[in-house]
Design a protein around this motif. Structure first.
Motif, PDB file in Angstrom:
ATOM      1  N   VAL A 598      34.756  28.939  29.376  1.00  0.00           N
ATOM      2  CA  VAL A 598      35.023  29.661  30.622  1.00  0.00           C
ATOM      3  C   VAL A 598      35.686  28.781  31.677  1.00  0.00           C
ATOM      4  N   ASP A 602      39.303  29.538  33.192  1.00  0.00           N
ATOM      5  CA  ASP A 602      39.486  29.892  34.601  1.00  0.00           C
ATOM      6  C   ASP A 602      40.422  28.917  35.298  1.00  0.00           C
ATOM      7  N   GLY A 696      37.376  37.956  30.233  1.00  0.00           N
ATOM      8  CA  GLY A 696      36.006  37.981  30.735  1.00  0.00           C
ATOM      9  C   GLY A 696      35.970  37.991  32.254  1.00  0.00           C
ATOM     10  N   THR A 697      35.214  37.034  32.798  1.00  0.00           N
ATOM     11  CA  THR A 697      35.032  37.043  34.251  1.00  0.00           C
ATOM     12  C   THR A 697      36.305  36.658  34.994  1.00  0.00           C
ATOM     13  N   SER A 698      37.275  36.081  34.280  1.00  0.00           N
ATOM     14  CA  SER A 698      38.496  35.685  35.016  1.00  0.00           C
ATOM     15  C   SER A 698      39.326  36.881  35.415  1.00  0.00           C
ATOM     16  N   TRP A 699      38.965  38.031  34.936  1.00  0.00           N
ATOM     17  CA  TRP A 699      39.689  39.215  35.413  1.00  0.00           C
ATOM     18  C   TRP A 699      39.690  39.223  36.939  1.00  0.00           C
ATOM     19  N   GLN A 700      38.578  38.756  37.464  1.00  0.00           N
ATOM     20  CA  GLN A 700      38.442  38.690  38.909  1.00  0.00           C
ATOM     21  C   GLN A 700      39.614  37.939  39.539  1.00  0.00           C
ATOM     22  N   HIS A 768      34.135  43.829  31.699  1.00  0.00           N
ATOM     23  CA  HIS A 768      34.555  42.746  32.592  1.00  0.00           C
ATOM     24  C   HIS A 768      35.672  43.233  33.508  1.00  0.00           C
ATOM     25  N   ASN A 771      34.292  45.636  36.068  1.00  0.00           N
ATOM     26  CA  ASN A 771      33.496  44.937  37.093  1.00  0.00           C
ATOM     27  C   ASN A 771      34.414  44.216  38.066  1.00  0.00           C
ATOM     28  N   ALA A 772      35.447  43.575  37.499  1.00  0.00           N
ATOM     29  CA  ALA A 772      36.366  42.834  38.369  1.00  0.00           C
ATOM     30  C   ALA A 772      37.045  43.800  39.341  1.00  0.00           C
ATOM     31  N   SER A 775      34.611  44.846  42.032  1.00  0.00           N
ATOM     32  CA  SER A 775      34.302  43.888  43.100  1.00  0.00           C
ATOM     33  C   SER A 775      35.525  43.686  43.993  1.00  0.00           C
TER      34      SER A 775
END
Length: 1713
Positions: A598, A602, A696-700, A768, A771-772, A775
């Motif tokens: 991750v 990122d 994953g969370t990097s969609w943010q 993911h 969620n991104a 937010s």
């Protein structure tokens, strides 16, 4: 070889050989006879061999020493020509391989001698080459000698020879090793047990090697010795050797024959023991050397690096690492560390350049890099070589920017400072120079903080084509062009990334395909426990090992790579270079993502994101990530040197392509986007597009960046969530160049594609992404709070896009998606929530239209899930959102209405959730939806939803925003009821089925089934809900709604009520109808009496509706009428219910309170309802049941705006009403209730009627102007009810009741009329017409008397009471009744339109009553009760009033009627009275009668002046009739009549027989006015009764005597008075009436005398005669009168006296008689 061994070739060879030998002998015959002889003997030898042997070549080879000898001798001559010939011949032999080992040895010796003599050097080299390449006969010393020979020729003075020799050496070395390969090939099948070679065994022990291998070994060993400047062991005779040449040979052998070294331990040993130490030793000057350090600490001067050696060493190292890494792990570690060191900034430029080239060679070999990683980086105490390489490249690049390159360093190092500064200058001027030179073309370059480094095209991608490593001919270090090292380093990085990622991805792919077969293996995490691992296949263990390597590789290199790439990205001014850097960052990010690393993922993504945004752009997500990274990367150092993350330099020389506003809370001016930013953005899009699954969370990060870019570029969302360029108005400061403008559509479509691709993501990745987006959207929402700025809608739009493309698996993302959008919908910023709603409704519509599998119809849960957010929207108060919600519902209905199924309650709930306060348009839209539902979808929805439809429709009726909607909704309720009616049986079935299910569920849970109107059947409950809703609308504040609802309610109950089960009627009556009545009554009684000015706008309100009270009155009327109608038409259903009598009482109570309300309209209507329920027929027996429902007069509710369904259709059902009722009752027929119970109902009705009557007719206590007085129609209606009611209660109707009735009748008739109503009710005064009220009163009495007439004895005692009642009415003719203390005016004096009260004209009524009395009396005179109760006396007493008033009566007709009535009554009553004379029941009547006659015949009232003579005569004839009655009915029966009475009658006749004057008469009329006829009749009557022929009783005689004496006395008086007056009057004539009177008296006297004569003498008293004769003198006295009429009358009177002229008789006789 076939070419050399074919017969032709052999033949040719022999010829050639002989030719050569001949030539040799010729050449030598003069100078060298021995040679000549040898040649000749050689010819013979050859011929002999040819002749003797079949295999000539083999034989030749056998004898080759001898064959070759002559040529060798020829060479020995050292004569050039001969030597050349001989060498050629030898070569020919060699090429045919007919040279034996011995011969070869001899040849080599001979060649050596030639070499030493420097003869034919090139030919020598050629010969050696042929000898060694054509066959393998040369071995060992011979071979070494041949090689040494070549070496020595390499070092001659002649350049050509040198170069040829070098080439030959290379070829010979190659040949030696090729033999080894061939040898191994030959022996590879023979299993060989090589003796284990001890590590420390003597280097000479090569006994185990085969011959060729041994040669090669010796050769290679000596090469190492030579390079190391040691003496060779095998190549004896070497005189000199250069290191460069040795290194080149070593390199070529190592490069070309790695397998030899890898297969033979001896060779491997050599590598380890000889080559590596040698290389390390030779490297030492390069390592120690520092550029710029003039003095050294060591005493010996530092040896300067020597370019040719250094470069060759690096080549050798490259080969060693590439080919023998596995053998030389430790050594390679050293080499690699050295390589890394060579990149240091203090090394010469050329050294750094070749070092970079060498590293480049490694970078293109990913597997090698992988091995480094495994062998070093992953070992605990080892150098992190792989990491160092990458970091070294990074710091190398960095150093190039920070310390400008000084080109090639000169032999004497300058001061670095001056060198650097000078160079910086040149670096900066350089681009300009280039620019001018090459037209406008800008060279691709990196530029960073003033350092400009061109990018050279050094290599093609993926191949490490070196420039300086290939400069084998250069001795002096070359000058390195500017940018060369940078370009190579750049390519190193790119190739490194490309290689690693391709390799790992490939292996990952293979692993995944294998793993798919064993699913459980994949599910195990890397740290599984031992036993699990054993169960897992080896494959997955291998996978775990591999994964560890991959992760280590990435972890080792990412920091350095990122640092370098970021710097390069920032510095790049070339689009292609930028593209490559971005591609590298992208592939690394993707790889890290795939490996689940991750942080590194990122980091790369952040780098791309930062590149996309303007420098120093404030984006929190990115800044926080960067901080975390830099802290991580600080730990990496390369030999004490940190790799720094360089922050971007701001002064970028990029073309600005867009200027826009940053997306921030506070406006901050503008920011600029360069073409590089756009390029980065594209890369970011590609990353998200192709590698979304691993983000994953990097969609943010990705999405946040895209959002900002989209904002700066001014892209705004459009339909479906795609982005379109916004209007310029929105961002006045957004400036886009045409380049970007043309790009925008493609960027927009890429962004859309990116989200379209989300359909290929797995569920986790999709979450993911969602969620991104959520937010991001939350941030945008926070920013949009509290201001009206345009919000960023990127996230919402993309949530929509993502939802739309993922419809097939919408369930997994629906809740987070819609949950968030619902929050957006509540946002105060209107643009924000508009989009939230747009997105949400689009998703719902798309979800419903999508072809799911299984389809929605079979997946109710999903359907409800999809519709749920639509319902949730109802909790939001913003009207714009609700409009969207309703539009969505409308569209859903239009497209999906048929298939909503279980979703109906939700959809209907949405319509029902609209509140009155939510604005007209909202309600109108919701209502449109409802109309659509009712018109099109009732049949398709589950029947359980019908109740909701009813409730929703009802709720619209209650909305007070828009009257039309309320009215239309009532129309809809009517349509719904119609639908229920038509499809009743289907609905009933379905509901019962549903009910059973619910019942079962409730029982299982142990709870009661709870629904409204519970015990009723479900279908009936549906009806009851409908009724209840309409009931609510019936008490709406708006009159029009109440009216419409009321009409509809009663129409539906009337039209469809028959469908209800019998027991349900109980609920209808109590919970619906009476409940409604209660509420209406309450509202009406409390309604406001204030006048309403106008009905809103310019609608005029009629005065009958201009107060709330009046409007409520109308409602009350409607409601009461409706309920009464239902009671009337449905009585056969209601009566069998247990509590019908209570219901009846309640209904009566309502009627009563309405009737007594102080409102004419209500009270009158109440009575109408009363009438209606009283006309109820008894329950029909089955035989008489109507086949169709009773015709119901339904008034169609007037619906504004929609056409109400026509009620014209008949409500026929296939089954008759009878059958239905039968069915409801459990197939019993309705029970015919007891008469007694019926009677109770009627008596209840009577009591109500009585209460209404007595309350309404009781006069007000005060005589207030505003007192409420009941209207005539009300009273009329009230009284009209009685006859119908009486029919049912007559059997128990008592005197008491009659009394009560009398009071009411009397009261009703006494009520006055308001003057403003009088013109409509009253007839003109002169007409003798009854008002309808009066008619009704008489009818009521008539009904009673008829009933009494046929009734029992007990009833007949009521007659007198009826007479009393009637007589009371008769009195009204003269004495109108008083109504309390109310002052009434006579109608003539009433001023119209003032609140005064007008008395009615009671005359016609009294007269009619009188007629009734007469009629009745005629029928009932003899009844005991009539006799006993002195009815006759009462009648007379009543008649006496008008008779005595006579002309003073209000109406002339009254006394006339009274007279005629009296006559009629007496004609019947007197005989009865005579009959009962003895009982004394009539005693009191006679004086009354006498007084009545007296008052009438001698009235005190004077006739009016205008009475005509005809009238007078008529009136006189009436008087005459009375006298005649006396003469016929009374006097003849004197003996039955009291004496006093007869006396009174006589006195009266006497009075009448003498004229009574009226002073008002004129002279002219006197003869008529004197009532001559009347007097005459009186007189005659007196006379008649004077001389009855026979006296039956003393009584009669007494009458006669009395009559005569009265008569005669009267005559005497009149004559006396006349004579007196005549005398006094003198000449004047007497008044006319007096004359008439005297004439009449005279006539009467003559008549009397006639009568006396006719009578029996015994009947005449003597005193009578005396009285007659006593008249004579008086008559005589009248003779003198002057009137001729008197004279003629006198004449007639005197004539009869002649009969009295008898002679006088004896006195005695007279005395006796």
């Amino acid at each position: 070889m076939a070419g050399t061994s074919s017969p032709e070739a052999v033949k040719k060879l022999l010829e050639n050989m002989q030719g050569d030998l001949r030539g040799l002998s010729l050449e030598c015959r003069k100078k060298f006879p021995p040679v000549k002889e040898a040649a000749e003997s050689g010819i013979i030898k050859v011929k002999t061999i040819a002749a003797r042997n079949t295999d000539i070549l083999a034989a030749l080879k056998e004898n080759s020493s001898e064959v070759v000898q002559p040529f060798l001798m020829g060479c020995g001559t050292k004569e050039p020509k001969i030597t050349q010939l001989c060498l050629a011949a030898i070569q020919r032999l060699m090429s045919h391989e007919v040279v034996s080992e011995a011969a070869a040895g001899n040849i080599i010796n001979m060649l050596w001698q030639l070499m030493e003599n420097s003869l034919e050097e090139l030919k020598l080299l050629q010969t050696v080459l042929v000898l060694l390449t054509t066959n393998t006969v040369v071995h060992d010393e011979a071979l070494s000698k041949a090689i040494v020979l070549c070496f020595r020729l390499h070092f001659t003075k002649d350049n050509i020879t040198n170069n040829t020799a070098a080439a030959t050496v290379r070829q010979v070395v190659t040949v030696v090793f090729e033999r080894v390969v061939a040898e191994d090939e030959r022996y590879k099948d023979a299993v060989d047990q090589p003796a284990a070679v001890q590590g420390n065994s003597n280097r000479r022990s090569v006994s185990t090697l085969k011959p060729c291998a041994k040669d090669a070994y010796m050769l290679f060993q000596d090469l190492c010795q030579l390079v190391n400047a040691d003496a060779p062991y095998w190549l004896v005779g070497m005189t000199e050797m250069t290191r460069t040449f040795g290194l080149e040979l070593l390199e070529s052998v190592l490069n070309d024959f790695p397998q030899v070294f890898l297969q033979h331990q001896e060779f491997s040993f050599l590598l380890k023991e000889r080559v590596c130490p040698l290389v390390i030793k030779l490297f030492s000057p390069n390592i120690k050397f520092r550029q710029g350090s003039t003095t050294s600490s060591s005493p010996a001067p530092v040896e300067k690096p020597y370019f040719p050696i250094c470069m060759r060493l690096l080549r050798v190292v490259s080969v060693l690492i590439k080919q023998f890494y596995s053998l030389l792990v430790t050594e390679c570690e050293i080499f690699l560390s050295l390589l890394v060191k060579f990149l240091d900034a203090d090394k010469p430029q050329w050294l750094r350049a070749v070092a970079v080239e060498s590293i480049h060679r490694l970078c293109v070999q990913p597997q090698l890099l992988r091995s480094f990683c495994q062998s070093y980086d992953m070992k605990q105490h080892s150098t992190k070589v792989f990491r160092d390489i990458v970091n070294a490249l990074g710091s190398f690049i960095q150093s190039l920017f920070l310390v400008p390159s000084a080109g090639n360093t000169s032999a004497t190092p300058n001061q670095t400072g001056s060198n650097a500064s000078g160079n910086t200058g040149s670096a900066q001027t350089n681009p300009g120079v280039l620019g001018m030179g090459g037209g406008a073309t800008v060279l691709p370059a990196f530029e960073y903080r003033g350092t400009w480094i061109p990018i050279l095209n050094v290599t093609i991608q993926g191949s490490a084509k070196a420039t300086y490593l290939e400069m084998l001919d250069k001795v002096e270090p070359p000058t390195i062009p500017e940018g060369y090292a940078m370009s190579v380093a750049f390519h190193c990085l790119l190739d490194l990334v490309r290689g690693i990622t391709t390799m790992i991805e490939g292996e990952l792919g293979e692993a995944e395909t294998v793993i798919q077969t064993s699913v459980e293996a994949t599910s195990l995490p890397a740290q599984s426990s031992e036993q699990d691992l054993q169960s897992v296949s080896d494959q997955s263990e291998k996978e775990l090992v591999n994964r560890a390597v991959w992760e280590e590789m990435v972890n080792a290199c990412w920091c350095g790579l990122l640092a370098a790439l970021s710097l390069l990205l920032d510095a790049s001014t070339d689009e292609a270079a930028t593209e490559n850097i971005l591609k590298a960052e992208l592939t690394m990010a993707a790889l890290c993502g795939r490996l689940g690393l991750v942080t590194s993922r990122d980091a790369f993504i952040t780098a791309i994101c930062k590149g996309s945004l303007p420098p120093h752009y404030a984006l929190t997500v990115l800044n926080s990530t960067t901080a975390a990274l830099s802290s991580k990367c600080k730990s990496y150092s390369i030999q004490g040197q940190n790799v720094q993350m360089i922050s971007p330099s701001s002064e970028s020389h990029q073309q600005v392509v867009a200027v826009g506003q940053p997306l921030a809370l506070q406006p901050q001016g503008t920011v600029m986007l360069t073409s590089k930013n756009i390029q980065c953005m594209r890369t970011l899009l590609n990353l998200a597009h192709f590698h979304g699954a691993v983000l994953g969370t990097s969609w943010q990060l990705v999405l946040a960046t895209l959002q900002h870019l989209v904002w700066i570029l001014g892209l705004k969302p459009s339909v479906g969530g795609a982005l379109k360029p916004g209007r310029a108005v929105e961002g006045p400061s957004t400036v886009l160049t045409t380049a970007v403008m043309t790009d925008l559509p493609s960027i927009s479509s890429m962004i859309s594609k990116l989200f379209e691709n989300s359909q290929y993501l797995d569920d986790v990745s999709l979450h993911h992404l969602i969620n991104a987006l959520c937010s991001l959207s939350l941030e945008a929402m926070d920013m949009a709070y509290g201001n009206n700025k345009e919000p960023s809608l990127f996230a919402v739009a993309k949530l929509l896009e993502t939802g739309l493309v993922n419809m097939r698996r919408i369930e997994i993302l629906w809740r987070p998606l819609t949950g968030h959008l619902l929050e957006v919908c509540q946002h105060p910023n209107s643009r924000m929530r508009e989009w939230g709603a747009e997105a949400l409704t689009s998703l719902i519509k798309a979800g419903l239209t999508f072809r799911h599998d299984p389809p929605l119809s079979q997946n109710q849960r999903l359907q409800l899930l999809l519709l749920n957010p639509l319902k949730e929207l109802s909790n939001i108060t913003h009207p714009d959102i609700r409009i969207k919600q309703l539009e969505c519902v409308l569209q859903i209905l239009q497209s999906q209405g048929d298939s909503l199924g279980p979703g109906w309650p939700l959809v209907l709930g949405v319509m029902g959730a609209i509140q009155s306060d939510q604005g007209e348009s909202l309600i109108r839209t919701a209502f449109q939806c409802l109309q659509l539902v009712v018109t099109d979808f009732l049949p398709t929805m589950p029947c359980t939803c019908l109740q909701i439809v009813v409730e929703v429709a009802g709720s619209f009726g209650l909305h007070n925003q828009e009257l039309n909607i309320s009215l239309t909704s009532i129309g809809l309720l009517w349509n719904i009821s119609d639908y229920f009616f038509q499809r009743g049986e289907i609905i009933e079935k379905e509901l019962n089925k549903e009910e059973a299910v619910l019942q079962k569920q409730a029982e299982e849970k142990g709870v009661m089934l709870n629904r409204p109107f519970h015990p009723a059947s479900p279908f009936d409950c549906l009806w009851l809900c409908l009724y209840a809703k309409l009931g609510e609308l019936c008490v709406d504040p708006r009159p029009a709604v109440r009216k419409s609802a009321g009409q509809t309610l009663f129409s539906t109950i009337g039209a469809h009520g028959t469908l209800l089960q019998h027991s349900t009627w109980h609920t209808v009556v109590w919970k619906v109808l009476f409940h409604l009545l209660d509420r209406v009554r309450e509202s009406s009684t409390t309604a406001d009496k204030e006048k309403i000015e106008s009905g809103g706008g310019n609608i005029l309100i009629h005065h009958s509706r201009d107060t709330a009270e009046k409007q409520w009155a109308e409602t009350w009327v409607l409601t009461l009428a409706g309920v009464a109608r239902i009671f009337n038409t449905r009585r056969y259903l209601l009566q069998p219910l247990g509590d019908f009598s209570q219901a009846w009482d309640v209904l009566l109570d309502h009627i009563q309170s309405a009737a007594l309300s102080k409102n004419n309209e209500v009270s009158l209507a109440a009575l109408k309802s009363f009438q209606e329920i009283l006309q109820i027929v008894s329950p029909v027996r089955d035989s008489e049941k109507p086949e169709t429902p009773p015709a119901i007069n339904v008034s169609v509710p007037l619906v504004v705006g929609t056409a109400a369904t026509s009620l014209g259709r008949s409500f026929m059902r296939t089954d008759s009403i009878g059958e239905r009722i039968g069915r409801y009752n459990g197939s019993e027929l309705p029970v015919v209730t007891d008469e007694i119970e019926d009677l109770n109902l009627w008596w209840a009705a009577w009591n109500s009627w009585y209460r209404i009557g007595s309350e309404s007719t009781r006069p007000p206590v005060t005589c207030d102007k505003l007192a409420f007085i009941p209207s005539q129609p009300f009273l009329t209606a009230l009284i009209q009810i009685f006859p119908a009611l009486y029919q049912h209660i007559k059997t128990g109707f008592s005197m008491d009741d009659l009394q009560k009735l009398g009071v009411i009748l009397h009261g009703a008739v006494s009520v006055p009329i308001s003057s403003d109503a009088s013109p409509f009710i009253l007839p003109s005064y002169t007409e003798a017409v009854l008002t309808s009220l009066q008619e009704a009163v008489l009818t009521a009495l008539d009904v009673l008397q008829k009933a009494i007439c046929v009734g029992s004895e007990g009833m007949q005692i009521m007659y007198p009471a009826i007479f009393d009642q009637l007589l009371a009415f008769v009195e009204f003719s003269c004495k109108p009744p008083q109504y309390g203390q109310l002052e009434t005016k006579h109608i003539a004096n009433a001023k119209y339109n003032q609140a005064e009260w007008v008395a009615l004209n009671y005359v016609p009524f009294a007269e009619r009553s009188l007629e009734v009395v007469v009629d009745l009396y005629q029928k009932t005179a003899c009844h005991k009760a009539v006799v006993t109760e002195k009815v006759l006396q009462n009648i007379i007493k009543t008649l006496r009033i008008p008779l005595s008033l006579k002309y003073s009566c209000p109406s002339e007709s009254t006394w006339k009627l009274a007279v005629s009535s009296l006559l009629k009554v007496l004609s019947i009553g007197l005989p009865v009275a005579r009959q009962h004379a003895s009982s004394g029941k009539f005693d009191s009547m006679w004086p009354e009668l006498a007084n009545t006659f007296e008052d009438f015949l001698f009235t005190k009232s004077t006739p009016p002046d205008n009475l005509s003579i005809q009238e007078f005569q008529k009136n006189e004839s009436i008087d005459v009739e009375v006298v005649q009655l006396i003469s016929t009915e009374i006097l003849p029966y004197a003996n039955f009549i009291p004496k006093e009475f007869v006396g009174q009658i006589m006195t009266m006749l006497n009075k009448g027989s003498i004229h009574s004057q009226s002073s008002s008469f004129t002279e002219a009329e006197i003869d008529i006015r004197m009532r001559e006829e009347f007097s005459k009749v009186c007189f005659e009557t007196l006379l008649q009764f004077s001389f009855s022929n026979k006296v039956t009783t003393p009584q009669e005689g007494y009458i006669s005597r009395m009559a005569l004496s009265v008569l005669l006395k009267r005559s005497q008086d009149v004559l006396h008075r006349y004579i007196e007056d005549e005398r006094l009057s003198g000449k004047c004539p007497l008044p006319r009436q007096q004359v008439t009177e005297i004439i009449f008296v005279l006539k009467a006297v003559s008549t009397l005398i006639d009568s006396l004569k006719k009578t029996q003498p015994e009947n005449v008293d003597s005193s009578t005669w005396a009285q007659v004769i006593a008249l004579y003198p008086t008559l005589v006295e009248c003779i003198t009168c002057s009137s001729s009429e008197v004279c003629s009358a006198l004449k007639e009177a005197l004539v009869p006296f002649k009969d009295f002229m008898h002679p006088p008789a004896a006195k005695v006789q007279n005395g006796e008689s």
